[in-house]
Motif scaffolding. Structure first.
Motif, PDB file in Angstrom:
ATOM      1  N   VAL A   1       2.776  17.757  -6.893  1.00 20.44           N
ATOM      2  CA  VAL A   1       3.496  16.705  -7.603  1.00 20.44           C
ATOM      3  C   VAL A   1       2.526  15.718  -8.256  1.00 20.44           C
ATOM      4  O   VAL A   1       2.915  14.966  -9.146  1.00 20.44           O
ATOM      5  CB  VAL A   1       4.467  15.982  -6.644  1.00 20.44           C
ATOM      6  N   GLU A   2       1.268  15.730  -7.861  1.00 18.08           N
ATOM      7  CA  GLU A   2       0.294  14.838  -8.491  1.00 18.08           C
ATOM      8  C   GLU A   2       0.177  15.096  -9.996  1.00 18.08           C
ATOM      9  O   GLU A   2      -0.322  14.243 -10.736  1.00 18.08           O
ATOM     10  CB  GLU A   2      -1.077  15.006  -7.839  1.00 18.08           C
ATOM     11  N   HIS A   3       0.649  16.244 -10.455  1.00 22.17           N
ATOM     12  CA  HIS A   3       0.600  16.567 -11.884  1.00 22.17           C
ATOM     13  C   HIS A   3       1.805  16.032 -12.657  1.00 22.17           C
ATOM     14  O   HIS A   3       1.848  16.155 -13.879  1.00 22.17           O
ATOM     15  CB  HIS A   3       0.506  18.078 -12.077  1.00 22.17           C
ATOM     16  N   LEU A   4       2.783  15.448 -11.951  1.00 22.73           N
ATOM     17  CA  LEU A   4       3.955  14.898 -12.642  1.00 22.73           C
ATOM     18  C   LEU A   4       3.683  13.470 -13.093  1.00 22.73           C
ATOM     19  O   LEU A   4       3.202  12.629 -12.323  1.00 22.73           O
ATOM     20  CB  LEU A   4       5.182  14.906 -11.732  1.00 22.73           C
TER      21      LEU A   4
ATOM     22  N   PRO B   1       0.834  -1.210   0.000  1.00 20.01           N
ATOM     23  CA  PRO B   1       0.000   0.000   0.000  1.00 20.01           C
ATOM     24  C   PRO B   1       0.869   1.260   0.000  1.00 20.01           C
ATOM     25  O   PRO B   1       1.918   1.316   0.644  1.00 20.01           O
ATOM     26  CB  PRO B   1      -0.794  -0.115   1.305  1.00 20.01           C
ATOM     27  N   VAL B   2       0.430   2.257  -0.748  1.00 18.79           N
ATOM     28  CA  VAL B   2       1.155   3.524  -0.817  1.00 18.79           C
ATOM     29  C   VAL B   2       0.749   4.369   0.381  1.00 18.79           C
ATOM     30  O   VAL B   2      -0.441   4.587   0.638  1.00 18.79           O
ATOM     31  CB  VAL B   2       0.836   4.275  -2.128  1.00 18.79           C
ATOM     32  N   GLU B   3       1.733   4.847   1.105  1.00 19.71           N
ATOM     33  CA  GLU B   3       1.468   5.729   2.236  1.00 19.71           C
ATOM     34  C   GLU B   3       1.684   7.166   1.783  1.00 19.71           C
ATOM     35  O   GLU B   3       2.823   7.598   1.585  1.00 19.71           O
ATOM     36  CB  GLU B   3       2.383   5.396   3.404  1.00 19.71           C
ATOM     37  N   PRO B   4       0.586   7.934   1.583  1.00 24.20           N
ATOM     38  CA  PRO B   4       0.720   9.309   1.074  1.00 24.20           C
ATOM     39  C   PRO B   4       1.573  10.161   1.996  1.00 24.20           C
ATOM     40  O   PRO B   4       1.543  10.027   3.226  1.00 24.20           O
ATOM     41  CB  PRO B   4      -0.726   9.804   1.019  1.00 24.20           C
ATOM     42  N   VAL B   5       2.342  11.042   1.390  1.00 31.05           N
ATOM     43  CA  VAL B   5       3.184  11.979   2.125  1.00 31.05           C
ATOM     44  C   VAL B   5       2.421  13.281   2.299  1.00 31.05           C
ATOM     45  O   VAL B   5       1.839  13.807   1.355  1.00 31.05           O
ATOM     46  CB  VAL B   5       4.502  12.239   1.375  1.00 31.05           C
ATOM     47  N   ALA B   6       2.404  13.784   3.501  1.00 30.63           N
ATOM     48  CA  ALA B   6       1.732  15.058   3.765  1.00 30.63           C
ATOM     49  C   ALA B   6       2.671  15.962   4.551  1.00 30.63           C
ATOM     50  O   ALA B   6       3.335  15.518   5.482  1.00 30.63           O
ATOM     51  CB  ALA B   6       0.435  14.833   4.534  1.00 30.63           C
ATOM     52  N   PRO B   7       2.734  17.267   4.200  1.00 28.93           N
ATOM     53  CA  PRO B   7       2.061  17.844   3.034  1.00 28.93           C
ATOM     54  C   PRO B   7       2.779  17.455   1.739  1.00 28.93           C
ATOM     55  O   PRO B   7       3.986  17.217   1.743  1.00 28.93           O
ATOM     56  CB  PRO B   7       2.158  19.348   3.273  1.00 28.93           C
ATOM     57  N   ALA B   8       2.025  17.392   0.656  1.00 35.09           N
ATOM     58  CA  ALA B   8       2.602  17.005  -0.634  1.00 35.09           C
ATOM     59  C   ALA B   8       3.606  18.051  -1.105  1.00 35.09           C
ATOM     60  O   ALA B   8       3.419  19.253  -0.925  1.00 35.09           O
ATOM     61  CB  ALA B   8       1.501  16.835  -1.668  1.00 35.09           C
TER      62      ALA B   8
ATOM     63  N   ALA C   1      13.152   6.478  -6.392  1.00 36.82           N
ATOM     64  CA  ALA C   1      12.612   7.818  -6.653  1.00 36.82           C
ATOM     65  C   ALA C   1      11.154   7.735  -7.090  1.00 36.82           C
ATOM     66  O   ALA C   1      10.331   8.589  -6.719  1.00 36.82           O
ATOM     67  CB  ALA C   1      13.453   8.510  -7.735  1.00 36.82           C
ATOM     68  N   VAL C   2      10.815   6.707  -7.868  1.00 34.16           N
ATOM     69  CA  VAL C   2       9.432   6.515  -8.309  1.00 34.16           C
ATOM     70  C   VAL C   2       8.527   6.246  -7.105  1.00 34.16           C
ATOM     71  O   VAL C   2       7.401   6.763  -7.039  1.00 34.16           O
ATOM     72  CB  VAL C   2       9.349   5.361  -9.330  1.00 34.16           C
ATOM     73  N   ASP C   3       8.996   5.465  -6.161  1.00 34.03           N
ATOM     74  CA  ASP C   3       8.205   5.230  -4.944  1.00 34.03           C
ATOM     75  C   ASP C   3       7.916   6.543  -4.229  1.00 34.03           C
ATOM     76  O   ASP C   3       6.796   6.769  -3.740  1.00 34.03           O
ATOM     77  CB  ASP C   3       8.946   4.280  -4.007  1.00 34.03           C
ATOM     78  N   ARG C   4       8.897   7.430  -4.156  1.00 36.89           N
ATOM     79  CA  ARG C   4       8.683   8.735  -3.538  1.00 36.89           C
ATOM     80  C   ARG C   4       7.687   9.566  -4.347  1.00 36.89           C
ATOM     81  O   ARG C   4       6.799  10.226  -3.787  1.00 36.89           O
ATOM     82  CB  ARG C   4      10.015   9.488  -3.430  1.00 36.89           C
ATOM     83  N   LEU C   5       7.860   9.555  -5.657  1.00 35.93           N
ATOM     84  CA  LEU C   5       6.971  10.308  -6.541  1.00 35.93           C
ATOM     85  C   LEU C   5       5.522   9.892  -6.331  1.00 35.93           C
ATOM     86  O   LEU C   5       4.627  10.742  -6.187  1.00 35.93           O
ATOM     87  CB  LEU C   5       7.386  10.070  -7.994  1.00 35.93           C
ATOM     88  N   ILE C   6       5.272   8.593  -6.306  1.00 39.90           N
ATOM     89  CA  ILE C   6       3.906   8.098  -6.181  1.00 39.90           C
ATOM     90  C   ILE C   6       3.364   8.361  -4.779  1.00 39.90           C
ATOM     91  O   ILE C   6       2.175   8.662  -4.606  1.00 39.90           O
ATOM     92  CB  ILE C   6       3.860   6.615  -6.571  1.00 39.90           C
ATOM     93  N   ALA C   7       4.213   8.286  -3.768  1.00 38.57           N
ATOM     94  CA  ALA C   7       3.772   8.630  -2.407  1.00 38.57           C
ATOM     95  C   ALA C   7       3.336  10.081  -2.315  1.00 38.57           C
ATOM     96  O   ALA C   7       2.467  10.440  -1.505  1.00 38.57           O
ATOM     97  CB  ALA C   7       4.897   8.350  -1.413  1.00 38.57           C
TER      98      ALA C   7
END
Length: 525
Positions: A281-284, A114-121, A308-314
């Motif tokens: 970053v959701e627009h990348l 599961p992806v754990e969202p990073v806040a704040p984005a 880096a992709v894991d960070r991007l998606i988080a």
């Protein structure tokens, strides 16, 4: 489970990737008689990034790297032997199943992290468009419906080249340039076939790409790929920012060039009126590519890019893996992360399509490793694929796309494409990617307007030898100069700076216009 499990057992001269591996990788060129592991002495000299047998193997034995099968021994191999094309192949493993002792255990959905969202984005300095999308660059594009209009398209773009006519865009510093993206097809194909549909889907993806402030579409006039049919079939809307015309309609080459130059001049003022602002970053959407791979690709640059992709998606962003022949033999690592059986089966179906495509043409997917790949230590397509898939990180696979099909979901996607980099990237950009991350071990030279492309070197020798083309040195991992997670974060931060307007090395060299290569899948008559 990590895609690649590193161990610390091996001495500095070699790298062992998994405890089940039958081979280790030479970190540097090693002479004959070097003891690389206790009791394992080289029987010949071995180049850097090439494989060395850890144990004796008989003809037909499976050989593992990354803890996964990369082929069979084609002759007896002794411990300490150089393992390469002379004694390793895939043979009957291509398309094989359980009956040959080689199983791609798809285990659909069993390894979803599961992806754990990073806040704040995190944000980057993007260019908001009126429709809510965000651009990373601000170009005006010229597309062609057919090869016959390529000369006119380039003549128009050349009028606005900063290196030839700097005065043309001098008043418009916020316009990155005017680029002509031409191709070699558009006629002599079936009017209702897959080939034309794929070309139109690709052109439409570029016509609506956020990185284009406006687009001209130029045809000859009598081609199979009629512009009106292209526009109607793809739901495009002509207007000032999508201006179609044909050479025959306008009255010839000279008038067509003048028409294009005149129209772009009318667009420049508005195109220049943009301002970069903080954007989520959701627009990348990052296209993941590797070209000129070597034996280090799956050890350094590809897994670091995956981090880096894991960070991007988080952070809410997306990434697109492609090159179906270059995940062949590693697709089970993706199906285990598929969010649904439908997603997994679509990927499996594309693999089977490629197997059949090669079979009926008397070809083999194992032809994919190029001469440069093999010189760099890679031997089979299975070995190459297992390293290539590491670019996708560890997050769930949310969708599988046809070539140039628009992205719908946010997260990790896979797009079907050939392994040839320009064709593959062209499809990824058409799908909506606005940034490209490209790993290379042999020294690939590539760019893809209108999207910035960053190069990641797999080894320090390449970094120093061809630094003019490289953006990040992932060989620092091998040198012990950086930790894996630090490098993943460095690559992620470079995503943000490039997306915010910093120019990559390929952009500085002017790469991009010649690398637009739509997939030519059909019969030309």
């Amino acid at each position: 489970m990590a895609l690649i499990e590193h161990t610390t057992e091996a001495p500095a001269s070699v790298i062992r990737l998994h405890e089940r591996d039958d081979v280790v990788i030479a970190r540097v060129p090693l002479p004959k008689d070097t003891e690389v592991m206790p009791g394992v002495i080289l029987t010949s000299a071995v180049p850097a990034a090439h494989k060395i047998a850890l144990r004796s193997l008989q003809t037909g034995d499976m050989i593992r790297r990354y803890g996964q099968i990369i082929g069979r021994a084609t002759r007896p191999i002794a411990a300490g032997d150089h393992v390469h094309v002379h004694n390793l192949g895939i043979g009957d493993l291509e398309g094989a199943g359980h009956e040959q002792g080689y199983s791609k255990d798809y285990a659909i959905g069993t390894e979803i992290n599961p992806v754990e969202p990073v806040a704040p984005a995190t944000t980057f300095m993007g260019i908001p468009r009126a429709d809510g999308r965000v651009a990373t660059r601000n170009y005006i594009g010229i597309l062609t419906s057919v090869n016959c209009s390529a000369t006119v398209a380039h003549a128009i773009a050349d009028h606005f080249r900063r290196d030839v006519h700097p005065e043309a865009l001098a008043p418009y510093p916020n316009v990155d340039g005017v680029v002509a993206l031409t191709h070699g097809v558009g006629c002599a194909v079936a009017a209702d076939g897959e080939a034309l549909e794929m070309l139109r889907r690709t052109l439409a993806g570029y016509a609506r790409h956020a990185n284009f402030a406006a687009v001209l579409v130029i045809g000859l006039g009598c081609e199979t790929n009629q512009i009106d049919a292209l526009i109607e079939s793809q739901g495009l809307k002509p207007g000032p920012k999508l201006h179609p015309f044909t050479i025959q309609q306008i009255g010839g080459t000279t008038k067509a060039i003048a028409e294009g130059i005149h129209h772009i001049k009318q667009l420049l003022k508005e195109a220049n009126e943009i301002e970069r602002t903080p954007c989520s970053v959701e627009h990348l959407r990052v296209a993941l590519q590797c070209g000129g791979s070597d034996g280090y690709s799956g050890i350094t640059a590809n897994p670091a890019l995956g981090a880096a992709v894991d960070r991007l998606i988080a952070h809410g962003g997306s990434a697109v893996l492609a090159e179906t022949p270059e995940v062949y033999g590693a697709e089970h690592l993706l199906t285990r992360r598929a969010v649904s059986p439908a997603v997994a089966h679509k990927l499996i179906a594309r693999i089977h399509w490629w197997e059949e495509f090669c079979r009926v043409r008397g070809a083999s997917l194992d032809n994919n490793p190029s001469a440069g790949n093999k010189a760099g230590g890679l031997t089979t397509i299975l070995e190459k694929s297992l390293g290539a898939v590491a670019k996708a990180g560890t997050t769930p696979l949310v969708e599988v796309l046809e070539y140039a099909e628009p992205m719908r979901e946010r997260g990790l996607a896979f797009m079907d494409s050939p392994g040839f980099d320009p064709v593959s990237v062209t499809g990824q950009v058409a799908s909506g990617c606005n940034l490209i991350a490209f790993t290379t071990g042999r020294g690939s030279a590539f760019g893809c307007a209108p999207v910035p492309s960053m190069k990641l070197s797999t080894n320090s020798a390449l970094w120093h030898h061809q630094s003019d083309d490289m953006d990040i040195n992932c060989g620092a991992l091998l040198d012990g100069d950086i930790e894996f997670e630090q490098l993943g974060e460095q690559i992620f931060q470079r995503f943000l700076t490039l997306a915010s307007g910093e120019r990559s090395r390929s952009e500085r060299h002017g790469y991009g216009q010649q690398e637009f290569v739509p997939w030519q899948i059909g019969v030309i008559t």
